[in-house]
Design a protein around this motif. Structure first.
Motif, PDB file in Angstrom:
ATOM      1  N   ARG A 247       0.873  -1.170   0.000  1.00 10.53           N
ATOM      2  CA  ARG A 247       0.000   0.000   0.000  1.00 10.53           C
ATOM      3  C   ARG A 247       0.918   1.231   0.000  1.00 10.53           C
ATOM      4  O   ARG A 247       1.714   1.427   0.911  1.00 10.53           O
TER       5      ARG A 247
ATOM      6  N   THR B  69      -2.931   3.549  -1.590  1.00  8.32           N
ATOM      7  CA  THR B  69      -3.355   2.776  -2.747  1.00  8.32           C
ATOM      8  C   THR B  69      -2.638   1.430  -2.775  1.00  8.32           C
ATOM      9  O   THR B  69      -1.410   1.389  -2.768  1.00  8.32           O
ATOM     10  N   GLU B  70      -3.427   0.343  -2.804  1.00  7.42           N
ATOM     11  CA  GLU B  70      -2.826  -0.993  -2.869  1.00  7.42           C
ATOM     12  C   GLU B  70      -2.332  -1.287  -4.276  1.00  7.42           C
ATOM     13  O   GLU B  70      -3.003  -0.972  -5.257  1.00  7.42           O
ATOM     14  N   LYS B  71      -1.153  -1.890  -4.337  1.00  2.00           N
ATOM     15  CA  LYS B  71      -0.542  -2.270  -5.606  1.00  2.00           C
ATOM     16  C   LYS B  71      -0.020  -3.691  -5.491  1.00  2.00           C
ATOM     17  O   LYS B  71       0.586  -4.058  -4.487  1.00  2.00           O
TER      18      LYS B  71
END
Length: 130
Positions: free
Chosen positions: A95, A99-101
């Motif tokens: 994160r 925002t999670e990636k």
């Protein structure tokens, strides 16, 4: 001195990386401080480059939060008695700024041993485009 290609050498580098991963997942700045060389050059998959203080500050502020880390491929190459490369494929769920990636990267790391402790000196990741 001839590089040491024994199982013990490989085991030590893989274990140091395992400890680094565990510290990252726990957001443990104290453990990371020990495992990161003061000369660290950390090149993110985005191309951004951090030194040790900047990288630790991002983690401490919660800007980078590691949720999972897996190494489906790893190869250790001894460069000399106190330096090694760890290369392979690293899959990470992270994160960044909320925002999670999901990252699937080829990674090259450089490890340096000082005072009997292996520390990460350089990290470079490149996204795999399938």
């Amino acid at each position: 001195m001839t590089p040491d290609f024994t199982t013990d050498f490989t085991t030590a580098i893989v274990e140091a990386e395992r400890q680094r991963g565990a510290a990252m997942l726990a957001n443990d700045a104290t453990a990371l401080d020990v495992l990161l060389d003061d000369r660290l050059a950390f090149a993110h998959a985005t191309g951004a480059l951090d030194g040790k203080p900047a990288y630790l500050a991002k983690m401490a502020a919660g800007r980078i939060q590691y949720l999972s880390i897996e190494w489906p491929e790893q190869t250790v190459v001894a460069l000399c008695q106190d330096a090694a490369l760890l290369t392979g494929r690293m899959n990470t769920l992270v994160r960044v700024d909320g925002t999670e990636k999901t990252l699937d990267n080829r990674v090259t790391t450089v490890w340096s041993r000082g005072d009997g402790v292996w520390r990460l000196l350089a990290f470079q990741s490149t996204p795999i485009k399938l």
